[in-house]
Scaffold this active site. Structure first.
Site, PDB file in Angstrom:
ATOM      1  N   GLY A  95       0.832  -1.197   0.000  1.00  0.00           N
ATOM      2  CA  GLY A  95       0.000   0.000   0.000  1.00  0.00           C
ATOM      3  C   GLY A  95       0.863   1.242   0.000  1.00  0.00           C
ATOM      4  O   GLY A  95       2.012   1.210   0.462  1.00  0.00           O
ATOM      5  N   HIS A 142      -4.373   1.784   7.640  1.00  0.00           N
ATOM      6  CA  HIS A 142      -2.988   2.277   7.718  1.00  0.00           C
ATOM      7  C   HIS A 142      -2.771   3.417   6.705  1.00  0.00           C
ATOM      8  O   HIS A 142      -2.223   4.468   7.042  1.00  0.00           O
ATOM      9  CB  HIS A 142      -2.028   1.110   7.456  1.00  0.00           C
ATOM     10  CG  HIS A 142      -0.577   1.467   7.402  1.00  0.00           C
ATOM     11  ND1 HIS A 142       0.347   1.016   8.328  1.00  0.00           N
ATOM     12  CD2 HIS A 142       0.132   2.228   6.517  1.00  0.00           C
ATOM     13  CE1 HIS A 142       1.548   1.496   8.015  1.00  0.00           C
ATOM     14  NE2 HIS A 142       1.446   2.229   6.913  1.00  0.00           N
ATOM     15  N   GLU A 143      -3.223   3.199   5.474  1.00  0.00           N
ATOM     16  CA  GLU A 143      -3.021   4.211   4.425  1.00  0.00           C
ATOM     17  C   GLU A 143      -3.874   5.459   4.674  1.00  0.00           C
ATOM     18  O   GLU A 143      -3.435   6.581   4.415  1.00  0.00           O
ATOM     19  CB  GLU A 143      -3.321   3.642   3.037  1.00  0.00           C
ATOM     20  CG  GLU A 143      -2.525   2.399   2.635  1.00  0.00           C
ATOM     21  CD  GLU A 143      -1.024   2.514   2.820  1.00  0.00           C
ATOM     22  OE1 GLU A 143      -0.491   3.648   2.785  1.00  0.00           O
ATOM     23  OE2 GLU A 143      -0.385   1.467   3.040  1.00  0.00           O
ATOM     24  N   HIS A 177      -2.125   7.746   6.916  1.00  0.00           N
ATOM     25  CA  HIS A 177      -1.111   8.576   6.243  1.00  0.00           C
ATOM     26  C   HIS A 177      -1.732   9.875   5.730  1.00  0.00           C
ATOM     27  O   HIS A 177      -1.123  10.937   5.817  1.00  0.00           O
ATOM     28  CB  HIS A 177      -0.505   7.828   5.041  1.00  0.00           C
ATOM     29  CG  HIS A 177       0.614   6.907   5.403  1.00  0.00           C
ATOM     30  ND1 HIS A 177       1.756   7.330   6.039  1.00  0.00           N
ATOM     31  CD2 HIS A 177       0.782   5.570   5.195  1.00  0.00           C
ATOM     32  CE1 HIS A 177       2.574   6.288   6.211  1.00  0.00           C
ATOM     33  NE2 HIS A 177       2.000   5.201   5.715  1.00  0.00           N
ATOM     34  N   GLN A 206       2.998   9.955   1.271  1.00  0.00           N
ATOM     35  CA  GLN A 206       4.340   9.364   1.332  1.00  0.00           C
ATOM     36  C   GLN A 206       5.220   9.762   0.156  1.00  0.00           C
ATOM     37  O   GLN A 206       6.437   9.628   0.219  1.00  0.00           O
ATOM     38  CB  GLN A 206       4.236   7.834   1.389  1.00  0.00           C
ATOM     39  CG  GLN A 206       3.628   7.322   2.682  1.00  0.00           C
ATOM     40  CD  GLN A 206       3.494   5.819   2.636  1.00  0.00           C
ATOM     41  OE1 GLN A 206       2.509   5.303   2.106  1.00  0.00           O
ATOM     42  NE2 GLN A 206       4.467   5.110   3.162  1.00  0.00           N
ATOM     43  N   CYS A 247       5.951  -0.158   7.300  1.00  0.00           N
ATOM     44  CA  CYS A 247       5.604   1.008   6.489  1.00  0.00           C
ATOM     45  C   CYS A 247       6.807   1.393   5.636  1.00  0.00           C
ATOM     46  O   CYS A 247       7.937   1.401   6.130  1.00  0.00           O
ATOM     47  CB  CYS A 247       5.225   2.164   7.411  1.00  0.00           C
ATOM     48  SG  CYS A 247       4.796   3.672   6.535  1.00  0.00           S
ATOM     49  N   LEU A 248       6.574   1.724   4.383  1.00  0.00           N
ATOM     50  CA  LEU A 248       7.675   2.124   3.496  1.00  0.00           C
ATOM     51  C   LEU A 248       8.359   3.404   3.987  1.00  0.00           C
ATOM     52  O   LEU A 248       9.513   3.646   3.657  1.00  0.00           O
ATOM     53  CB  LEU A 248       7.153   2.330   2.067  1.00  0.00           C
ATOM     54  CG  LEU A 248       6.664   1.060   1.346  1.00  0.00           C
ATOM     55  CD1 LEU A 248       6.011   1.423   0.019  1.00  0.00           C
ATOM     56  CD2 LEU A 248       7.793   0.066   1.138  1.00  0.00           C
TER      57      LEU A 248
HETATM   58 NI    NI Z   1       2.750   3.256   5.627  1.00  0.00          NI
END
Ligand code: NI
Length: 172
Positions: free
Chosen positions: A46, A133-134, A137, A51, A91-92
C-alpha cells in the site's frame, strides 16, 4: 510512468493532512499510475500520496499474492467499522520496523476509483488493516504513533541508528 521518492520518518512532510481531490483529471490519473509503479517496485502492499509528498487523498493498494489486484481509493471514507484485530505492521516510510497495531477488523469504505467512479468496498483481514494504515497517512498519522511511549523510544533509537549507518554508507 515514474518511480517516486518515498518520504522517510521523521520527515515532517509525512505529518501533512491531505486535501480532498476535486476532480479525477489526467494529472491525478498519472499520479495514480506512478504511485502503483512506486509501490510495486518498493515493494509494498500500500502507498498513500502523502508518502510521495503529494498531499491529496489518494491511496493505492494491492494485497494479492500475484500482485494483480490493484485497488485505488480516492477521497476514501469509512462508513462502518466492526471488531478489533491486532496485526504486525510495517511502512515504506518507516523502514525495517514492524510493530503490532490494533485496528478495526472489518471496514466498509466508500471511495472513488482511478476513473473517478464511486464505489463501496467491504474489507476484512489484511486489506482492512492496509486501508486503515493508508488512510492514517492521509491524516498525517503513522503506525508508530500508536505505540506506547516506551516502545516508541525503542523504535526511535533503532531508526536513528539506521540513519547514521545509511549516512556512513554515503560517505564511502
Ligand atoms: Ni505506511
Amino acid at each position: 510512468m515514474a518511480i517516486l521518492d518515498i518520504l522517510r520518518y521523521p520527515d515532517k512532510r509525512l505529518r501533512t493532512v491531505a486535501k480532498q481531490v476535486d476532480t479525477v483529471d489526467e494529472t491525478i490519473k498519472a499520479l495514480v499510475e506512478d504511485m502503483f509503479e512506486t509501490m510495486y517496485e518498493a515493494p509494498g502492499i500500500g502507498l498513500a500520496a502523502t508518502q510521495v509528498d503529494f498531499h491529496q487523498q489518494i491511496i493505492v493498494i494491492d494485497v494479492s499474492e500475484e500482485k494483480d489486484q490493484p485497488l485505488c481509493l480516492i477521497n476514501p471514507e469509512i462508513l462502518e467499522e466492526e471488531g478489533t484485530e491486532s496485526c504486525d505492521e510495517g511502512c515504506l516510510s518507516v523502514p525495517d520496523i514492524y510493530e503490532t497495531v490494533e485496528r478495526a477488523e472489518k471496514v466498509i469504505v466508500r471511495a472513488l476509483d482511478q476513473n473517478g467512479d464511486e464505489y463501496t468496498l467491504q474489507a476484512d483481514g489484511l486489506l482492512a488493516v492496509c486501508i486503515q494504515h493508508e488512510m492514517d497517512h492521509l491524516k498525517g498519522r503513522l503506525f508508530i504513533d500508536y505505540l506506547s511511549p516506551l516502545k516508541f523510544q525503542r523504535v526511535k533509537k533503532r531508526l536513528l541508528k539506521q540513519q547514521r549507518e545509511d549516512q556512513r554508507q554515503l560517505v564511502m
